[in-house]
Design a protein around this motif. Structure first.
Motif, PDB file in Angstrom:
ATOM      1  N   UNK A 280      55.016  65.638  59.865  1.00  0.00           N
ATOM      2  CA  UNK A 280      55.676  66.858  60.275  1.00  0.00           C
ATOM      3  C   UNK A 280      55.515  67.906  59.192  1.00  0.00           C
ATOM      4  N   UNK A 281      55.928  67.363  58.074  1.00  0.00           N
ATOM      5  CA  UNK A 281      55.753  68.258  56.755  1.00  0.00           C
ATOM      6  C   UNK A 281      54.635  68.834  56.660  1.00  0.00           C
ATOM      7  N   UNK A 282      53.688  68.096  56.794  1.00  0.00           N
ATOM      8  CA  UNK A 282      52.216  68.241  56.740  1.00  0.00           C
ATOM      9  C   UNK A 282      51.683  69.511  57.586  1.00  0.00           C
ATOM     10  N   UNK A 283      52.229  69.276  58.976  1.00  0.00           N
ATOM     11  CA  UNK A 283      51.827  70.125  60.061  1.00  0.00           C
ATOM     12  C   UNK A 283      52.500  71.684  59.565  1.00  0.00           C
ATOM     13  N   UNK A 284      53.824  71.665  59.151  1.00  0.00           N
ATOM     14  CA  UNK A 284      54.358  72.755  58.796  1.00  0.00           C
ATOM     15  C   UNK A 284      53.618  73.492  57.462  1.00  0.00           C
ATOM     16  N   UNK A 285      53.275  72.874  56.721  1.00  0.00           N
ATOM     17  CA  UNK A 285      52.357  73.365  55.518  1.00  0.00           C
ATOM     18  C   UNK A 285      50.886  73.833  56.032  1.00  0.00           C
ATOM     19  N   UNK A 286      50.298  73.100  56.862  1.00  0.00           N
ATOM     20  CA  UNK A 286      49.110  73.803  57.576  1.00  0.00           C
ATOM     21  C   UNK A 286      49.378  75.075  57.999  1.00  0.00           C
ATOM     22  N   UNK A 287      50.386  74.960  59.050  1.00  0.00           N
ATOM     23  CA  UNK A 287      50.887  76.544  59.439  1.00  0.00           C
ATOM     24  C   UNK A 287      50.895  77.751  58.514  1.00  0.00           C
ATOM     25  N   UNK A 288      51.636  77.143  57.063  1.00  0.00           N
ATOM     26  CA  UNK A 288      52.072  78.092  56.266  1.00  0.00           C
ATOM     27  C   UNK A 288      50.814  78.586  55.662  1.00  0.00           C
ATOM     28  N   UNK A 289      49.953  77.672  55.520  1.00  0.00           N
ATOM     29  CA  UNK A 289      48.623  77.918  54.831  1.00  0.00           C
ATOM     30  C   UNK A 289      47.707  78.800  55.445  1.00  0.00           C
TER      31      UNK A 289
ATOM     32  N   UNK B 229      39.716  73.884  49.651  1.00  0.00           N
ATOM     33  CA  UNK B 229      39.908  72.899  50.871  1.00  0.00           C
ATOM     34  C   UNK B 229      41.119  72.028  50.295  1.00  0.00           C
ATOM     35  N   UNK B 230      41.797  71.891  51.437  1.00  0.00           N
ATOM     36  CA  UNK B 230      43.043  71.032  51.492  1.00  0.00           C
ATOM     37  C   UNK B 230      43.234  70.225  52.744  1.00  0.00           C
ATOM     38  N   UNK B 231      43.065  68.997  52.651  1.00  0.00           N
ATOM     39  CA  UNK B 231      43.095  68.159  53.709  1.00  0.00           C
ATOM     40  C   UNK B 231      42.140  68.551  54.736  1.00  0.00           C
ATOM     41  N   UNK B 232      41.082  68.543  54.275  1.00  0.00           N
ATOM     42  CA  UNK B 232      39.445  68.879  55.084  1.00  0.00           C
ATOM     43  C   UNK B 232      39.805  70.215  55.790  1.00  0.00           C
ATOM     44  N   UNK B 233      40.574  71.007  55.681  1.00  0.00           N
ATOM     45  CA  UNK B 233      40.631  72.364  55.943  1.00  0.00           C
ATOM     46  C   UNK B 233      40.187  73.442  54.895  1.00  0.00           C
ATOM     47  N   UNK B 234      39.554  74.267  55.137  1.00  0.00           N
ATOM     48  CA  UNK B 234      39.029  75.232  54.166  1.00  0.00           C
ATOM     49  C   UNK B 234      39.736  76.566  54.488  1.00  0.00           C
ATOM     50  N   UNK B 235      40.499  77.084  53.207  1.00  0.00           N
ATOM     51  CA  UNK B 235      41.162  78.423  53.221  1.00  0.00           C
ATOM     52  C   UNK B 235      40.352  79.247  52.453  1.00  0.00           C
ATOM     53  N   UNK B 236      40.309  80.455  52.982  1.00  0.00           N
ATOM     54  CA  UNK B 236      39.808  81.569  51.950  1.00  0.00           C
ATOM     55  C   UNK B 236      40.709  82.636  51.863  1.00  0.00           C
ATOM     56  N   UNK B 237      42.219  82.316  52.319  1.00  0.00           N
ATOM     57  CA  UNK B 237      43.012  83.399  52.330  1.00  0.00           C
ATOM     58  C   UNK B 237      44.349  83.255  51.435  1.00  0.00           C
ATOM     59  N   UNK B 238      44.124  81.987  50.695  1.00  0.00           N
ATOM     60  CA  UNK B 238      45.135  81.713  49.626  1.00  0.00           C
ATOM     61  C   UNK B 238      45.086  82.343  48.333  1.00  0.00           C
ATOM     62  N   UNK B 239      43.969  81.808  47.606  1.00  0.00           N
ATOM     63  CA  UNK B 239      43.523  82.128  46.202  1.00  0.00           C
ATOM     64  C   UNK B 239      42.691  83.566  46.266  1.00  0.00           C
ATOM     65  N   UNK B 240      43.187  84.547  45.905  1.00  0.00           N
ATOM     66  CA  UNK B 240      42.198  85.707  45.772  1.00  0.00           C
ATOM     67  C   UNK B 240      41.240  85.366  44.682  1.00  0.00           C
TER      68      UNK B 240
END
Ligand code: ZN
Length: 479
Positions: free
Chosen positions: A141-150, A232-243
């Motif tokens: 549950x917590x992870x789902x929340x984190x994913x949303x935020x990320x 990459x966090x938990x197999x998801x790539x994010x390009x919008x967190x770290x400028x």
């Protein structure tokens, strides 16, 4: 009498969590019953889910190198680590420092006197599996929340890398520090060595928390992939967190350079899976792990016969590449453990151990004993009040004891339930087959007693209390 420290951890991710006070209490009871003197406690409060910085835990590990205490006492194995690899590694660290790890509510692989408890070794595997399973389920549950935020580009905790700051839940570039990051990359790229880079920074009056940069901090910066803006966090790539701070081409260039630079890669610790387990089939000496550098600068890791290398006893045993031997043993163990007969006898043994453990029901007994004592204390207070001794302090004590009893009742109910939730044969089978695929390293650690190595075959001796068997594997092809 031995000296011990207690480590306790509370995680808000779990619903059936034992409180810190409860953990300490059970550990203290255990210490008392086993003649241990508790000299220190380490407590990590409220770390969520699998986010794991655990400062007190790290401190305890560090102290284990220099302190004289002998035992680390923990409520249960899931307090000690979130997954089996972590548990195995940290346990090894304690063991290297001659400390014994004891779980107050479970049987463990090591007895207080340091001898091995083979039943415990197998049971520990199952406990780790269960702890992981529940941890994963509860933190989902917590992870789902984190994913949303990320996905919204928010920074969800952890260490803020050098060069960034957090504002309104998002990371922003700290321009002053980002300049320093780029300077470090450019210097290294131009062939300037790390100590020289530190000198240059010092000359410019640039410090890290008021002190000169440490080499590790510089390497940390050079290795931090986030500076290119993608993570990459938990197999998801994010390009919008770290400028982005460092251009990708520059980062890739540094990465190649670092791979070649031995000094830079020294801080990465290599795990030798079979350390202390391999014996030379020809001369009987241990086969130990070592690391060498080839002519082209590549680091090669080997297992070598000590008799041949150190004692020059004329043994002709070839050395063998680390990964080749480890893979071979992994394959051998997995194959052996998949044999229906072996699985069945393991499961039978585990079921018996579970029954025995449930019969013993250590925690429940401790809790029940404590409740009895608390009840007696409560009765005494009530008698005193009946005799007319009534003050603020008796009143307060009465209240305290009543709360304690309610708390104990709850915990007793939880413990009683645990027996009802005993593992079935199917559970254990499923766990084993999963563990075989996902974490064979742990099984090797626990199940393989010794490997006798020849140039063309090896004999694996197993550690199970059920069948002290051994397996022969012939026909190597990697020499
Ligand atoms: Zn030898």
């Amino acid at each position: 009498m031995k000296t011990a420290v207690i480590y306790a951890r509370y995680s808000s991710a779990s619903q059936t969590e034992q409180s810190i006070e409860g953990q300490l209490h059970v550990c203290n009871q255990y210490a008392k019953a086993n003649d241990l003197i508790v000299v220190d406690t380490y407590i990590d409060r409220a770390t969520t889910g699998t986010n794991d910085n655990r400062a007190a835990f790290q401190q305890m590990l560090k102290d284990s190198e220099t302190s004289v205490w002998e035992v680390v006492l923990v409520y249960a194995i899931d307090r000690f680590g979130r997954n089996s690899i972590e548990v195995a590694i940290n346990k090894q660290r304690l063991k290297n420092n001659k400390k014994v790890l004891i779980f107050a509510t479970q049987r463990t692989s090591e007895n207080l006197d340091g001898t091995k408890n083979l039943d415990g070794i197998l049971l520990e595997n199952v406990y780790i599996g269960i702890a992981e399973y529940y941890s994963a389920e509860l933190s989902q549950k917590i992870l789902r929340g984190l994913k949303e935020s990320r996905r919204k580009g928010q920074f969800c905790g952890g260490k803020v890398p050098y060069g960034y700051y957090v504002k309104d839940k998002k990371l922003h570039i700290d321009e002053e520090k980002a300049k320093i990051v780029r300077f470090i990359y450019e210097q290294y790229s131009a062939g300037v060595y790390v100590p020289k880079i530190i000198c240059k920074l010092n000359e410019k009056g640039i410090f890290h928390n008021g002190k000169p940069f440490l080499p590790n901090a510089i390497y940390g910066i050079l290795r931090n992939k986030r500076y290119v803006g993608v993570t990459e966090i938990r197999n998801e790539i994010y390009d919008n967190i770290y400028p982005q701070i460092v251009p990708k081409e520059l980062f890739d260039k540094i990465k190649r350079k670092l791979a070649k630079n031995k000094l830079g890669s020294r801080s990465v610790k290599e795990i030798y899976l079979l350390r202390n387990k391999v014996k030379c089939g020809y001369c009987g000496h241990p086969i130990s792990a070592e690391c060498g550098t080839a002519k082209n600068g590549d680091v090669k890791r080997y297992y070598k016969c000590i008799g041949r290398k150190k004692y020059r006893n004329g043994c002709k045993k070839y050395s063998i590449r680390k990964d080749a031997l480890e893979n071979l043993v992994l394959d051998g163990v997995i194959q052996a453990m998949q044999d229906e007969k072996t699985i069945n006898s393991l499961i039978r043994g585990l079921m018996q151990m579970q029954e025995k453990l449930n019969e013993e029901r250590t925690t429940l007994k401790l809790l029940e004993k404590e409740k009895k004592q608390t009840q007696t204390a409560l009765d005494n207070i009530i008698k005193a009040i009946e005799r007319g001794i009534m003050s603020d302090s008796t009143n307060k004590r009465l209240h305290e004891l009543e709360t304690q009893i309610r708390d104990l009742d709850e915990r007793i109910a939880v413990e009683q339930n645990k027996v009802a939730f005993a593992l079935t044969e199917d559970d254990i089978r499923r766990y084993y087959l999963t563990a075989l695929k996902q974490e064979p390293q742990l099984l090797i650690n626990c199940l393989v007693k010794e490997i006798t190595l020849y140039d063309d075959k090896m004999i694996i001796t197993y550690n199970t209390p059920l069948n002290e068997g051994s397996d022969e594997n012939r026909g190597f092809s990697f020499y």
